[in-house]
Design an enzyme around this catalytic site. Structure first.
Site, PDB file in Angstrom:
ATOM      1  N   CYS A 140      19.077  44.458  44.528  1.00 40.02           N
ATOM      2  CA  CYS A 140      19.807  44.801  45.752  1.00 40.02           C
ATOM      3  C   CYS A 140      20.441  43.614  46.462  1.00 40.02           C
ATOM      4  O   CYS A 140      21.363  43.796  47.250  1.00 40.02           O
ATOM      5  CB  CYS A 140      18.891  45.546  46.719  1.00 40.02           C
ATOM      6  SG  CYS A 140      18.516  47.219  46.165  1.00 40.02           S
ATOM      7  N   TYR A 272      19.132  37.337  37.034  1.00 38.70           N
ATOM      8  CA  TYR A 272      18.662  36.147  37.748  1.00 38.70           C
ATOM      9  C   TYR A 272      17.397  35.595  37.095  1.00 38.70           C
ATOM     10  O   TYR A 272      16.794  36.226  36.235  1.00 38.70           O
ATOM     11  CB  TYR A 272      18.380  36.482  39.218  1.00 38.70           C
ATOM     12  CG  TYR A 272      19.609  36.917  39.972  1.00 38.70           C
ATOM     13  CD1 TYR A 272      20.564  35.985  40.374  1.00 38.70           C
ATOM     14  CD2 TYR A 272      19.840  38.255  40.267  1.00 38.70           C
ATOM     15  CE1 TYR A 272      21.711  36.377  41.056  1.00 38.70           C
ATOM     16  CE2 TYR A 272      20.987  38.661  40.946  1.00 38.70           C
ATOM     17  CZ  TYR A 272      21.915  37.715  41.339  1.00 38.70           C
ATOM     18  OH  TYR A 272      23.045  38.099  42.007  1.00 38.70           O
ATOM     19  N   GLY A 274      14.687  34.987  38.865  1.00 43.13           N
ATOM     20  CA  GLY A 274      13.695  35.833  39.510  1.00 43.13           C
ATOM     21  C   GLY A 274      14.293  36.426  40.760  1.00 43.13           C
ATOM     22  O   GLY A 274      15.301  35.935  41.270  1.00 43.13           O
ATOM     23  N   HIS A 300       8.886  29.301  42.808  1.00 44.78           N
ATOM     24  CA  HIS A 300      10.028  29.541  43.697  1.00 44.78           C
ATOM     25  C   HIS A 300       9.937  30.932  44.325  1.00 44.78           C
ATOM     26  O   HIS A 300      10.037  31.085  45.545  1.00 44.78           O
ATOM     27  CB  HIS A 300      11.334  29.387  42.914  1.00 44.78           C
ATOM     28  CG  HIS A 300      12.562  29.543  43.753  1.00 44.78           C
ATOM     29  ND1 HIS A 300      13.168  28.481  44.401  1.00 44.78           N
ATOM     30  CD2 HIS A 300      13.292  30.641  44.082  1.00 44.78           C
ATOM     31  CE1 HIS A 300      14.211  28.925  45.087  1.00 44.78           C
ATOM     32  NE2 HIS A 300      14.309  30.232  44.901  1.00 44.78           N
ATOM     33  N   GLU A 301       9.746  31.967  43.474  1.00 46.52           N
ATOM     34  CA  GLU A 301       9.717  33.337  44.008  1.00 46.52           C
ATOM     35  C   GLU A 301       8.501  33.546  44.908  1.00 46.52           C
ATOM     36  O   GLU A 301       8.580  34.259  45.909  1.00 46.52           O
ATOM     37  CB  GLU A 301       9.734  34.360  42.867  1.00 46.52           C
ATOM     38  CG  GLU A 301      10.914  34.232  41.907  1.00 46.52           C
ATOM     39  CD  GLU A 301      12.279  34.107  42.586  1.00 46.52           C
ATOM     40  OE1 GLU A 301      12.452  34.616  43.708  1.00 46.52           O
ATOM     41  OE2 GLU A 301      13.172  33.486  41.998  1.00 46.52           O
ATOM     42  N   TYR A 389      20.728  26.457  47.557  1.00 46.77           N
ATOM     43  CA  TYR A 389      19.417  25.987  47.107  1.00 46.77           C
ATOM     44  C   TYR A 389      19.312  24.463  47.235  1.00 46.77           C
ATOM     45  O   TYR A 389      18.393  23.940  47.855  1.00 46.77           O
ATOM     46  CB  TYR A 389      19.197  26.348  45.628  1.00 46.77           C
ATOM     47  CG  TYR A 389      19.162  27.811  45.288  1.00 46.77           C
ATOM     48  CD1 TYR A 389      17.970  28.417  44.876  1.00 46.77           C
ATOM     49  CD2 TYR A 389      20.304  28.603  45.333  1.00 46.77           C
ATOM     50  CE1 TYR A 389      17.923  29.756  44.525  1.00 46.77           C
ATOM     51  CE2 TYR A 389      20.266  29.940  44.994  1.00 46.77           C
ATOM     52  CZ  TYR A 389      19.073  30.519  44.589  1.00 46.77           C
ATOM     53  OH  TYR A 389      19.036  31.852  44.253  1.00 46.77           O
TER      54      TYR A 389
END
EC number: 3.4.11.-
Length: 618
Positions: A140, A272, A274, A300-301, A389
């Site tokens: 999304c 992606y 993640g 990271h996630e 980032y």
């Protein structure tokens, strides 16, 4: 009594979220694999933020079929307003009576997705790893939730969620699963899966997946979920570090608030590395490299559980607040606390290379190279790159060096507590850090001398920090030796890379790739043979070696490149590979894309079309 005016901060939504705020959503969907649709209804509870002045609720939609609308249980009139690209078709719901400030109403919308839905990817059994069952998943971010259900599709609004999802196959969603045997309807062979998200989240974190999915433990509060044939290898890859990462970040910020931290390893067309969907991170299978070298994606996630998911950018123009902070925390966790400070610098050096690549792609004076971008009238997906980032990370690292690491460590939990459950913009961030350090004359002086406007609004690269290069010097030297050929006495041996991590080999290949000196096709082939690069299970390594080979004009990398493009849909690899392939052999690039375009996610497919053809194909 004065009129209440709440100016909206997000230019990428058509909703009137300045007058109404969704505070809870119940999503009831039936997953129809045969029709490639979701069908059901969503129930919003809206709170009025005006004194009865707003008699319409306007929601974002994109290519949805609406069956009807009820307000407080009664049928209500509604209409679609004119479509506005790239944001979709606003849904206007008429209210019969005024709603006073802070009073709530319930709006029930019957909805079915269509084949033009940009958030969902439907995979045939052939596109999954064990090729037994179909599969679907959502993506999304940034503005695609509106193609699943009518919503205030902005990160400036957060609400709690209940999911009631019916499917013939197991379901994952961005809530805590109700872990009981799902009720199965014998006649249709479908089961009801329920999830509750008690922490308010923005629309872009709404997530669903359904397919042949099994789970295995990877820690005391974590499972990995994936195809049964891949479960053991995914469990092995993640079980050593997941809880270690959670503990490390809890020490830096504060305890994890979401209950469980789980990872769904998706089929290979996920676009992606993640996606930080709460409770269930969605991750690419490209991190499963059988060497535990690529799990920085998980760090990271996981870090997004604080930066992004709890403390959120108010609009995509301030995306660095999500991603810069998350990259900063990721490097503090997976690098500094697990591997030591030199490794944090090593990761930052890899990130700097990604930053310069993105700058070169857009052009160093492009608006999308700024920390704060202007996205009015634009699609946030077009601005997506490593810039928020890495430029964001470098800004935070610069602030850390200005005030000192231990003082900055005191600021981190203060910031994440102040904005917990809220959305903010860059100006609030600036005010918060200045306010926090105002009693510290030394830090306050340093922060007041920061050229904030330049950091926020200047395009191009920021000043390069003085990174610790100890972990890259050895691979820089190896790259120099290769680039000295054929005019030197260097004789490549497998021992050259013994003891190097996969990430060090990545830096070695990047150095060769960016050099103005070009390898000959013969040397490229020799590199692949001596170091076993084309055969690497680590896709970070294999993809860069293919790029080195294409730049060298080495025909032997053509088939491995095409093979890679047919088995991974992660844009980090797919887009540079296509860009290089079209320079090397445009005809094969176009043929390869035509062959595999249905394998890619719609977001990835649209981006590659722009890369290859300059604009989206009709």
């Amino acid at each position: 009594m004065a009129t209440v005016i709440n100016p909206p901060r997000d230019p990428n939504t058509l909703s009137n979220y300045n007058n109404w705020v969704s505070i809870h959503i119940t999503a009831n969907f039936d997953i129809l694999f045969d029709q490639k649709k979701l069908a059901g209804n969503v129930v919003h509870r809206f709170r009025s933020t005006t004194r009865g002045e707003s008699r319409d609720i306007i929601l974002d939609t994109n290519h949805l079929d609406i069956g009807g609308v009820k307000v407080n249980g009664q049928p209500s009139s509604w209409e679609f307003l004119p479509r506005l690209e790239p944001y979709g078709t606003p849904l206007k719901i008429k209210l019969d009576q005024a709603v006073e400030l802070d009073e709530t109403i319930e709006v029930d919308i019957s909805v079915t997705t269509t084949e033009k839905c940009t958030a969902l990817q439907w995979l045939t059994p052939a596109q999954t790893s064990n090729k037994k069952h179909p599969y679907m998943f959502s993506q999304c971010q940034a503005i695609h939730a509106r193609s699943i259900f009518p919503c205030q599709d902005t990160p400036d609004v957060k609400c709690t969620l209940d999911f009631n999802i019916t499917s013939p196959l197991p379901v994952i969603a961005s809530g805590l699963p109700v872990r009981k045997q799902p009720e199965t309807s014998k006649s249709e062979g479908k089961s009801l899966y329920q999830f509750h998200q008690k922490v308010p989240i923005p629309s872009y974190l709404f997530a669903l997946a359904s397919g042949d999915i099994s789970e295995a433990s990877i820690g005391p509060r974590s499972v990995v979920a994936t195809s049964p044939d891949k479960l053991r290898e995914c469990q092995w890859e993640l079980e050593a570090d997941t809880e270690k990462f959670i503990n490390a970040i809890e020490k830096i910020v504060y305890p994890y608030v979401w209950g469980e931290y789980n990872v769904l390893i998706l089929p290979p067309s996920f676009p992606y590395g993640g996606m930080e969907n709460p409770i269930f991170t969605f991750a690419t299978p490209s991190i499963i490299s059988k060497d535990r070298e690529n799990i920085d994606v998980i760090a990271h996630e996981l870090a997004h559980s604080w930066s992004g998911n709890l403390v959120t950018n108010a609009s995509w123009e301030h995306f660095w607040l999500n991603e810069g902070w998350t990259t900063y925390l990721e490097r503090r966790v997976s690098d500094a606390s697990v591997h030591g400070e030199p490794y944090r610098h090593f990761s930052a050096i890899i990130g700097w290379k990604a930053l310069t690549d993105s700058m070169d792609h857009f052009g160093h004076d492009h608006d999308f190279t700024k920390l704060i971008t202007n996205l009015k009238g634009k699609d946030p997906d077009d601005a997506f790159s490593s810039i928020p980032y890495e430029k964001g990370f470098n800004f935070l690292y610069y602030l850390e060096t200005l005030v000192g690491k231990s003082k900055f460590d005191d600021f981190i939990p203060h910031y994440f507590n102040k904005f917990k459950g809220k959305s903010l913009d860059s100006y609030e961030f600036k005010a918060t850090i200045l306010d926090f350090f105002q009693a510290d004359s030394e830090a306050a002086k340093a922060l007041n001398e920061v050229d904030w406007d330049k950091w926020f609004y200047a395009p191009g690269l920021p000043p390069k920090p003085d990174f610790d290069t100890s972990l890259v010097d050895v691979v820089y030297d190896l790259a120099k030796k290769w680039l000295s050929l054929p005019g030197s006495s260097f004789k490549p041996q497998p021992n050259d890379i013994r003891g190097l991590s996969a990430n060090q080999i990545v830096v070695f290949l990047e150095q060769v790739l960016v050099s103005e000196h070009q390898l000959t096709p013969e040397l490229s082939r020799l590199m692949g043979e001596v170091y076993g690069l084309a055969r690497s299970n680590n896709i970070e390594v294999a993809n860069l070696y293919c790029q080195v080979g294409m730049k060298a004009g080495d025909e032997s990398v053509l088939e491995p490149t095409i093979e890679l493009l047919g088995k991974i849909g992660r844009m980090k690899f797919v887009r540079p590979l296509y860009r290089n392939l079209q320079k090397f052999n445009r005809q094969r690039a176009i043929e390869t894309f035509q062959e595999y375009k249905d394998f890619y996610h719609p977001i990835c497919r649209a981006m590659v079309e722009k890369d290859l053809f300059g604009k989206k194909e009709e």
